[in-house]
Design an enzyme around this catalytic site. Structure first.
Site, PDB file in Angstrom:
ATOM      1  N   SER A 149       0.851  -1.184   0.000  1.00 41.75           N
ATOM      2  CA  SER A 149       0.000   0.000   0.000  1.00 41.75           C
ATOM      3  C   SER A 149       0.888   1.236   0.000  1.00 41.75           C
ATOM      4  O   SER A 149       2.069   1.170   0.355  1.00 41.75           O
ATOM      5  CB  SER A 149      -0.881  -0.004   1.259  1.00 41.75           C
ATOM      6  OG  SER A 149      -1.501   1.245   1.467  1.00 41.75           O
ATOM      7  N   TYR A 162      -3.308  -0.320  10.005  1.00 41.77           N
ATOM      8  CA  TYR A 162      -3.115  -0.630   8.584  1.00 41.77           C
ATOM      9  C   TYR A 162      -1.725  -0.218   8.123  1.00 41.77           C
ATOM     10  O   TYR A 162      -1.024  -0.977   7.445  1.00 41.77           O
ATOM     11  CB  TYR A 162      -4.195   0.081   7.769  1.00 41.77           C
ATOM     12  CG  TYR A 162      -4.196  -0.235   6.300  1.00 41.77           C
ATOM     13  CD1 TYR A 162      -4.766  -1.415   5.829  1.00 41.77           C
ATOM     14  CD2 TYR A 162      -3.662   0.659   5.369  1.00 41.77           C
ATOM     15  CE1 TYR A 162      -4.795  -1.701   4.468  1.00 41.77           C
ATOM     16  CE2 TYR A 162      -3.694   0.388   4.014  1.00 41.77           C
ATOM     17  CZ  TYR A 162      -4.262  -0.799   3.556  1.00 41.77           C
ATOM     18  OH  TYR A 162      -4.282  -1.076   2.212  1.00 41.77           O
TER      19      TYR A 162
END
Length: 268
Positions: A149, A162
């Site tokens: 990501s 996250y």
């Protein structure tokens, strides 16, 4: 032109975790276009699996093998790998795609919520990779692609778990490269930018007064491409990293973000 045959996935099998829809499903479609023999995917329960199988059927993809498996369960993953070997064959390509996000300010987040994100987004790729590595080592060939990501590089409000998981996944990617490169195993990552999916559709809808959603305006202003990315745009990078064309690429995270990470933004 013969060198472009290196991008072919003919004769290969790919396991993509959590590929019932979204990014994983679009990577599967790209693999099919590149000639893959079999797509293997799993999801967390029977209902999710059935929805995934319906999506593949609608897309006209036939050589699909779906299984129910919780990728955070080490014993279940090991059992599934044995089942795949028995029912489908070797696993040439693994895409660690399954993931979750919880948008909660860190000081309000419960430890169990933080741990769940870490388990799914970081521990599960370790579990699944560890389960497929022995057979890849024996064959001296294999591709592992971790869906990282932009949060592997950046922080942002409310995504502490996250970002921690995806930052860890970047380093797990590099370590798999370091530890297993001698077996002709390549482990790389893809770091998607902001993707136009059904999950992000509410953030892209026009407001009642006709204006853009504030987050939509923010993302488009921060992206040199000036737009959200289409899920299909991850297909080419995924095929590259899954094919012989990337045999000399290892431990790398390929950011498919429309240029966000390269861009400081326009001067006000």
């Amino acid at each position: 032109m013969a060198n472009f045959k290196n991008f072919s996935l003919e004769g290969k099998n790919a396991w993509i975790t959590g590929a019932s829809y979204g990014i994983g499903f679009n990577i599967a479609k790209a693999f099919v276009e590149a000639g893959i023999d079999n797509i293997i995917f799993n999801d967390i329960n029977e209902a999710a699996l059935e929805r995934g199988l319906a999506n593949y059927k609608e897309a006209g993809i036939e050589n699909v093998h779906g299984y129910v498996c919780d990728v955070t369960d080490e014993n279940a993953v090991k059992a599934l790998v044995e089942k795949i070997h028995a029912e489908v064959g070797k696993i040439d390509i693994l895409v660690n795609n399954a993931g979750i996000i919880k948008r909660i300010p860190m000081h309000e987040m419960k430890r169990a919520e933080f741990q769940q994100v870490i388990d799914v987004d970081l521990v599960a790729p370790y579990i699944v990779s560890a389960a497929v590595l022995p057979e890849m080592m024996e064959r001296r060939e294999g591709k592992i692609i971790n869906i990282c990501s932009m949060m592997s590089e950046l922080g942002r409000e409310t995504v502490s778990a996250y970002a921690a998981a995806k930052g860890g996944l970047k380093m797990l990617t590099r370590n798999i490269c370091s530890e297993y490169g001698e077996y002709n195993i390549q482990c790389n990552g893809i770091g998607p930018g902001y993707i136009a999916t059904p999950q992000t559709a509410p953030l892209r809808e026009r407001q009642a007064d006709g204006s853009r959603h504030p987050f939509d305006s923010f993302i488009c202003a921060k992206t040199p491409a000036g737009r959200w990315l289409d899920p299909s745009e991850l297909g080419g990078p995924a095929v590259f990293l899954a094919s012989k064309a990337s045999d000399a690429v290892n431990g790398h995270v390929l950011y498919v973000d429309g240029g966000i990470l390269a861009y400081i933004g326009k001067q006000p």
